[in-house]
Structures are given as C-alpha cells and as structure tokens.
Design a protein around this motif. Sequence first.
Motif, mmCIF file in Angstrom:
data_model
loop_
_atom_site.group_PDB
_atom_site.id
_atom_site.type_symbol
_atom_site.label_atom_id
_atom_site.label_comp_id
_atom_site.label_asym_id
_atom_site.label_seq_id
_atom_site.Cartn_x
_atom_site.Cartn_y
_atom_site.Cartn_z
ATOM 1 N N SER A 73 -11.260 7.850 5.134
ATOM 2 C CA SER A 73 -10.117 7.215 4.498
ATOM 3 C C SER A 73 -8.919 7.316 5.452
ATOM 4 C CB SER A 73 -9.783 7.928 3.182
ATOM 5 O OG SER A 73 -9.442 9.279 3.429
ATOM 6 N N PRO A 74 -8.007 6.363 5.410
ATOM 7 C CA PRO A 74 -7.934 5.254 4.460
ATOM 8 C C PRO A 74 -8.580 3.967 4.947
ATOM 9 C CG PRO A 74 -5.895 5.375 5.679
ATOM 10 C CD PRO A 74 -6.776 6.467 6.232
ATOM 11 N N ASP A 139 -9.422 1.334 -3.523
ATOM 12 C CA ASP A 139 -8.500 0.496 -2.757
ATOM 13 C C ASP A 139 -8.337 -0.835 -3.473
ATOM 14 O OD1 ASP A 139 -10.259 -1.740 -1.283
ATOM 15 O OD2 ASP A 139 -11.374 0.138 -1.213
ATOM 16 N N THR A 197 -1.611 -0.928 4.493
ATOM 17 C CA THR A 197 -2.867 -0.328 4.026
ATOM 18 C C THR A 197 -3.239 -0.914 2.676
ATOM 19 O OG1 THR A 197 -3.994 1.760 3.510
ATOM 20 C CG2 THR A 197 -1.687 1.585 2.860
ATOM 21 N N ASN A 199 -5.735 1.061 0.896
ATOM 22 C CA ASN A 199 -6.185 2.259 0.200
ATOM 23 C C ASN A 199 -5.114 2.698 -0.797
ATOM 24 O OD1 ASN A 199 -6.253 5.419 0.034
ATOM 25 N ND2 ASN A 199 -8.313 4.801 0.675
ATOM 26 N N ASP A 202 -3.251 6.035 0.079
ATOM 27 C CA ASP A 202 -2.397 5.860 1.248
ATOM 28 C C ASP A 202 -1.212 4.954 0.916
ATOM 29 O OD1 ASP A 202 -1.750 6.349 3.912
ATOM 30 O OD2 ASP A 202 -2.781 4.545 4.616
ATOM 31 N N THR A 205 1.628 6.760 -0.939
ATOM 32 C CA THR A 205 2.543 7.547 -0.108
ATOM 33 C C THR A 205 3.494 6.655 0.677
ATOM 34 O OG1 THR A 205 0.957 7.606 1.746
ATOM 35 C CG2 THR A 205 0.816 9.359 0.098
ATOM 36 N N ARG A 206 3.016 5.509 1.136
ATOM 37 C CA ARG A 206 3.849 4.635 1.956
ATOM 38 C C ARG A 206 4.864 3.850 1.126
ATOM 39 N NH1 ARG A 206 0.114 2.257 6.898
ATOM 40 N NH2 ARG A 206 -1.189 4.122 7.190
ATOM 41 N N ILE A 523 -3.996 11.541 -4.654
ATOM 42 C CA ILE A 523 -3.701 11.303 -3.237
ATOM 43 C C ILE A 523 -4.382 12.329 -2.349
ATOM 44 C CG2 ILE A 523 -1.844 11.266 -1.519
ATOM 45 C CD1 ILE A 523 -0.022 10.135 -3.743
ATOM 46 N N LEU A 527 -7.083 11.672 0.525
ATOM 47 C CA LEU A 527 -6.637 11.902 1.900
ATOM 48 C C LEU A 527 -6.882 13.321 2.379
ATOM 49 C CD1 LEU A 527 -3.264 9.932 1.781
ATOM 50 C CD2 LEU A 527 -5.533 9.113 2.432
#
Length: 540
Positions: A73-74, A139, A197, A199, A202, A205-206, A523, A527
């Motif tokens: 991942s991711p 995802d 991304t 995922n 991921d 978090t972004r 998460i 991850l």
Amino acid sequence: MTISPHIITALAPLPVLVPMLAAAATLVLGRRPRAQRIITLVALIGVLVVSGLLLYLADRDGTTAIQVGGWDSPIGITLVVDRLSAMMLVVSSIVLLAVMAYAVGQGIRDGSEDQPVSIFLPTYLALTAGISNAFLAGDLFNLYVGFEVLLAASFVLLTLGASADRVRAGVSYVMVSMVSSLIFLAGIAFAYAATGTLNLADMATRLDGIPSGTRTAIFGVLLVAFGIKAAVFPLSTWLPDSYPTAPAPVTAVFAGLLTKVGVYAIIRAHTLLFPEGELDNVLMVCGLLTMLVGILGAIAQSDIKRLLSFTLVSHIGYMVFGVALSTQSGLSGAIYYVAHHILVQTTLFLVVGLIERQAGSSSLRRLGGLAAASPVLAIVFLVPALNLGGIPPFSGFIGKVALLQAGSADASVLAWILVAGGTLTSLLTLYVVARVWTKAFWRARADAPEGDLADVSPSALLDESEADISFDDRADVGRIPAMMLIPTVALVAVGLAMTVFAGQIIQISDRAASDLQNRSIYIDAVLGGHPGGEVQEAPR
C-alpha cells in the motif's frame, strides 16, 4: 480452539473470489440446472461461513488490511476487514443465501417457463461478488469496480424475461446508474488530482492538507454519486419505478441490499475521508426529506410492491440521519438500522412474492381474505411488517430509539426536527403496513373493489386500461411451494434474532462506530504502525 489472526489473510478475498469462480462454473454448466443450483447454494453457504469468521476475527482482533498480489500500500489493491465491513458481509450473505433458496423454490422464474434461467445463477453470483467487493474495497477505484459489477449484474437480473415493463424499467435503471457512475468517476478524478492517490487510508491523510473548499467540493460530488445509489431524496425518484417490475427474488435482493451499498459508501467516505462535517446539515435535510417524501409516497400507493419501494426510500432517511449526526451513538444506530432494514425489507418483498403466488396479484384493490386463506402467510407478513413499523420490542423499534436518542443528545434545532420527522415517519409507516394488513388479509375478498379480477390472466383482460397491471398466468396460483416459504420464514427468524440478541449486536455496532470515529485505526492498519491492526500480504 483458537483461530489464528493470520487466517484472515487467506479468508478476506474469498467473499469475492468464491462467487466469481462459482459464476464461471455455473456459466459452463448452463445446460445442467441441477448442478448450477448445487454449486450456487454451496458457494453462498461458503461465503456466509467465511463472512461469519471474518466478523469474529475483526471484532476480536481489530481492523486488518490485506495487500492483494504482493503490492505494498498505497499502490496495490487493498482489502480492509473491519467491524463495519465484516458486519455488512454477514448480513448480506444471509440475505443472498435466503433469496437464492427462495428462487430455487420458485423455479427461478416469474411466471414463464421460457425465462433464460441458465444465466440467472451466474449473474446472481456476480452480483454477490460485486457486493462483497464494495464492502471490502480499500481504495476508491476498487469501490467503483464493485459498483460497476453490481450495475452489470443488476441490469441482467432486472430485465430477466425481457417483458416490455422490465426492459423499460431496466433501461431507466441503467441510465440513472450510468449517470451515478459518471459522477463517481468525476469524484475519483477530482480526489486523485487533489491528493495523488486512490487508496482510502492514504487519501485520508493527504486530504488534511487540502483547502476546506476543495475538500467540500470533492465530498459533494461523491455524495451525489452515492446518494443516487442509496436512493436519498431528491435522487430517489428512479427506485419506485424500477424495482417492482422485476421477479420477486430479484426485487427482494435489490430492495434489501443495493441501496445499502450506497449507504455504506456514504458512511465510509464521511467518517474516513471527510470527518469535518462540512455537509452534515445538508445530509440532515436530505435525511428528513427522504423520510417524509418516501412515506407520503407509500401512503398513496395501492400496489404492495410500489408501496414497499416507497417505504424503502423513506427508511434510508433514518440511516442518513444517523450518519449526519457525526457522533458515535448516531453511527452505531445507523449501522444497526442498516442491518435491521436489509433483513426486514428483503423479507417483506419475498412475502409479496408469496402473496402473488397465493392470490395472483399484489394490488390492494384485488386482495382480501388472505388471513383466512393462509394463516401462515398472514403471520409471515405481520411479523416483519410490525418490525418495519417500529413496534416494540422488535429490532425496528430498537434501531429507531437508538437513532432518536442520538438525535436528542445532539440537541441542535435541526437534530430535534429530525427526531420529530423520524417519529412521524415511524407512525406513518405503521399506518401503511396496517392498511396492507386490513385490506389484503383482514377484509373479505368479495369486499375488494376488483376482487373478482385477481385470478384473471392478462390475456383475458379486454380493457386496454388494465394492460399495465402485472399478473401471473399460472396454473399454480394458490399454492405456496415449501422451498419459497422456508427461506422467508428463516429471514423472519433472523429478524427476530436481531431483537433477541440486540444487546450483543448493538455492542458490535458500538465498537464499529468507535473504530469509524477513530479513523487512525483504519489508516494505520492499511499503512502500518497501529497496534490494533497490521498490514498483511495475501498469498499470491
């Protein structure tokens, strides 16, 4: 005997893999219907057993992510098993197995020996795989793939028999679903452009570093896509015209499951990707309107199938209400109510199939005396109907009380309005099912306005105005096959079990809601780094 937590690595892909392999096998054995049915039932039983084990392991050990094909991942395809996804797998596998047993009892047809039954079972298994894939997807694109598998399978099942009404409904359904898919693709593109991304972990978090306006816009696009699939007002007008034309088993599984996949996607996106709650007020308003418009539409119906389709829309509003509260108690109530509604709504549509088999019609204008003609059928209808209406101590009452308590605890003006709307909707739902009971079961058949027409075949109707009313031109009207009745009774029993074991089930939904509120669990499981979940690699 202790089950190793690592066994989840091998089990997680099976709810998708087993039905897809079984679909291939049944397609090859198209000329051997007995072998097709055995393979299908064995595959669905296997999915149920695996789903039960996944729920046990997820509840015991926490969230686990599996990387398919050895890609880390991711980047690679991630399957995530947590309490929510495992619980949805268990409930959906129960329903899918019961409906398939019902379809086998019905002869996997709806009034004609010329139906293309050889394609029914492979398509049904593909539908099962799509549902499982949507629940396990880690995802956005894999979630989209699950939806598209559902769309393809749904169109085949909806138009089975190729009657004019079914093709018309199928085309309408596909057009709406394609619009939803295009909007979903746009949402995926926007999310990828903003975060780089697909995922989910991921992306979560972004998204924290993305401007709030951009986040809200992406969430709005995804909500529209998921809202169409979940039949949330004002995106629900397609449903009452699409579902009632299909064969009884197809209508039942559509009503019970397909809209809940959309609700699941809303829950996952809201809690994991967009937990800030920018659109909670919009969701609350949509939930309220979904409740009220749906139940008012149900009151206006004289056909039981259409009536239940409108109640289906109406009760989606309860789930949206729970999600929009953005609290653990609201999410817990929504999760419990989703499980309850899948079982009860599916059961009621199967009962309608029994009513058509017994009386030759599902129109309230043509029904009467069913309680005297078939006391068993009366009981099989009454129990889930009261459950849907929220009569204590049934699970419908428990789920509604949990949601209303969560709304009361929120104490905002909009939440109190939703509490009032939910209470009114529950009362009107009870009125609707009571009207079905009094007209179809309690009154004499002779008192029905068109009671003398219920057993008339379509070819005998000379009035063109009656041409759009669906009848089964069968010699076996009045007889209920045991293999149709047994799965229906089994679903009634499972619905009652949700009442008997409500405490334990709500505890699981509470823990699932707690996991959703603490998104770091999900998460870190995907991850890496969280003690309650670990990234494991599926065998190649």
